[in-house]
Design an enzyme around this catalytic site. Structure first.
Site, short mmCIF file in Angstrom:
data_model
loop_
_atom_site.label_atom_id
_atom_site.label_comp_id
_atom_site.label_asym_id
_atom_site.label_seq_id
_atom_site.Cartn_x
_atom_site.Cartn_y
_atom_site.Cartn_z
CE LYS A 18 -14.48 -19.19 -57.04
NZ LYS A 18 -14.88 -20.58 -56.45
CB SER A 51 -19.00 -20.09 -56.70
OG SER A 51 -17.72 -21.00 -56.22
CB SER A 93 -17.35 -24.10 -57.06
OG SER A 93 -18.47 -23.68 -56.33
N1 GLN Z 1 -22.78 -24.56 -55.48
C1 GLN Z 1 -22.28 -25.03 -54.03
C2 GLN Z 1 -22.64 -23.96 -52.95
O1 GLN Z 1 -23.21 -22.99 -53.37
C3 GLN Z 1 -20.84 -25.29 -53.99
C4 GLN Z 1 -20.10 -24.00 -54.18
C5 GLN Z 1 -18.58 -24.25 -54.36
O2 GLN Z 1 -18.16 -25.35 -54.48
N2 GLN Z 1 -17.77 -23.05 -53.83
O3 GLN Z 1 -22.31 -24.19 -51.80
#
Ligand code: GLN
Length: 495
Positions: free
Chosen positions: A76, A151, A175
């Site tokens: 990532k 994400s 995420s």
């Molecule tokens: N979808 C959540 C957010 O937008 C979690 C994102 C994540 O785990 N990085 O913050």
């Protein structure tokens, strides 16, 4: 060959049936043919082949090899890799090349892994669909009109589309688990402190964790073992010994006490997801598990508490991107509007650089967080959210006195359509309704494939365990994996 697991590839390399160079060449070829999926933001074929050749040379020379020798791992783009682009999915870091490796990356190198490109992601890991990337969305390999989750959508799609057998992601509110669920693969968020965050570009430092994506649990256990452990460069990483996850995987837990979380089956849960999770419960019953309903009464406050804590931390972490040291700097910060000439040029430069460098969701979070922390409001919002966080952890502590593992759906719905939730931040935030509480409590969680909808979209089963019980999590998940074949399903990607 590209559909093989890491364990299968390792065996074939060991047996002399293939080489790392052959493996990465096949994957690079496949990546080229599936560029439309927009999985990678950076993929340097020459550099990847060179890494593979070096491992092949060492193998031939009989030199000692690490546990991931020659296996490609997609990364990532939030993790620092020495000298390579690390954009965080943001325009702000478009030209940034870190001068050092994240600890998870140096551990991968030491294990002999091949760093196989940087994967697309929501900007600064804020989002649930990978649509917040400054480099365009990633497509779900199961249905290219749909999102891969987020994400860490690029990493999940890389594994699902068989562009790499393994990948690393990060999980701040879901995420890793949510994209794993909607891409039909395994994703594990370790306990906070299990994996060093050194070199992970921070979103919300008290919630972020790095973790593995894989097709099955043996591969997950292998990768988790490599990246886990204490690191003097991250004071929140812990000394707790790292068990040999792969070695114990096939020993079922002595007691299989599973709690079904009542609050995870409420409004907004897709009926096909609910049905698949109910089927999974039956699989565990057949395997002799004791099943019990448990309640996490404060989980309904998870999303609101998270959307105070995470933005508060992000507003502080992202203050460093001001155009002075690194990252995007505006070319023109001359006054444009009446009164702007009253603002000091340095401040104007920072304002314009930040306006240009960040996307809409990141700006929304910075504003939310700055507000929640501001004088006169911090008690009402930030400190209140911390109290709720403590209560959520208390719910889990109570539940784990009665059961060993909690079970529920990972995502309330299968993959949604591109564009479906972009105009509605709340709908997007609710994608993580079942995953967020684990981050607030710091406990480990895993998503494993447990079904397909009528429209052939993957469904994920979430299991949660007490802090540092990743081995229990993996062994419990393995009971399900052995009894079913969902982990063997692959999307029919053209390419
Ligand atoms: N979808 C959540 C957010 O937008 C979690 C994102 C994540 O785990 N990085 O913050």
């Amino acid at each position: 060959m590209s559909q093989d697991t890491a364990v299968a590839l390792l065996a074939r390399m060991k047996a002399g049936e293939t080489t790392s160079e052959e493996i990465v060449s096949a994957l690079l070829d496949r990546a080229e043919k599936t560029r439309r999926l927009n999985v990678f933001v950076h993929l340097d074929g020459d550099h990847i082949r060179a890494q593979a050749r070096e491992v092949d040379r060492r193998r031939k020379a009989g030199e000692p090899l690490g546990p991931l020798a020659g296996v490609p791992v997609a990364i990532k783009d939030v993790l620092c890799v020495d000298g390579e682009p690390t954009t965080c999915g943001s325009r702000m870091l478009r030209t940034f090349r870190p001068p050092y490796d994240a600890t998870a990356i140096s551990r991968l190198r030491a294990a002999g892994a091949i760093l196989f490109g940087k994967t697309n992601m929501d900007e600064f890991a804020m989002g649930s669909s990978t649509e917040n990337s400054a480099y365009g969305p990633t497509l779900n390999p199961w249905d290219e009109a749909r999102v891969p989750g987020g994400s860490s959508g690029g990493s999940a799609a890389a594994v699902a589309a068989s562009l790499a057998p393994l990948a690393l992601g990060t999980d701040t509110g879901g995420s890793i688990r949510q994209p794993a669920a909607v891409c039909g693969i395994v994703g594990l968020k370790p306990t906070y402190g299990r994996v060093s965050r050194y070199g992970l570009i921070a979103f919300a430092s008290s919630l972020d964790q790095i973790g593995p994506f894989a097709h099955d649990l043996a591969d997950t256990a292998l990768l988790l073992g490599v990246i886990s452990g204490r690191d003097p460069n991250d004071s929140t990483s812990v000394e707790t010994p790292v068990p040999d996850y792969a070695a114990t995987l096939d020993t079922p837990p002595e007691k299989l006490r599973i709690g079904i979380v009542r609050e995870f089956f409420g409004e907004g849960l897709d009926p096909e997801v609910a049905a698949a999770v109910q089927e999974a419960v039956k699989v565990y019953e057949k395997a002799g598990a004791t099943i019990k309903e448990v309640s996490l009464p404060h989980s309904k406050y998870g999303v609101p508490a998270y959307y105070i804590v995470a933005p508060a931390e992000c507003s502080s972490n992202l203050a460093r991107y001001d155009g002075t040291t690194y990252g995007h700097r505006a070319e023109d910060w001359s006054p444009k509007f009446p009164g702007e000439d009253q603002i000091a040029p340095l401040v104007r430069m920072m304002m314009v650089s930040r306006s240009e460098g960040f996307g809409a969701e990141v700006k929304r979070r910075i504003m939310l967080g700055t507000f929640a922390l501001s004088a006169g409001y911090a008690d009402q919002y930030y400190n209140k959210a911390l109290q709720v966080r403590r209560k959520i952890r208390g719910d889990f502590d109570a539940a784990f006195r009665e059961v060993d593992v909690l079970l529920g759906p990972t995502s309330p719905t299968p993959a949604f359509r591109l564009g479906e939730r972009t105009a509605n931040p709340l709908a997007m935030y609710l994608s993580d309704i079942y995953t967020i509480t684990a981050n607030l409590a710091g406990i480990p969680g895993i998503s494993i494939p447990c079904g397909l909808t009528k429209a052939n979209l993957p469904i994920g089963l979430q299991l949660l365990a007490a802090p540092f019980a990743e081995d229990t999590l993996l062994r419990t998940a393995r009971v399900f994996e052995r009894a079913t074949d969902w982990h063997t399903r692959r999307p029919g990607v053209q390419g």
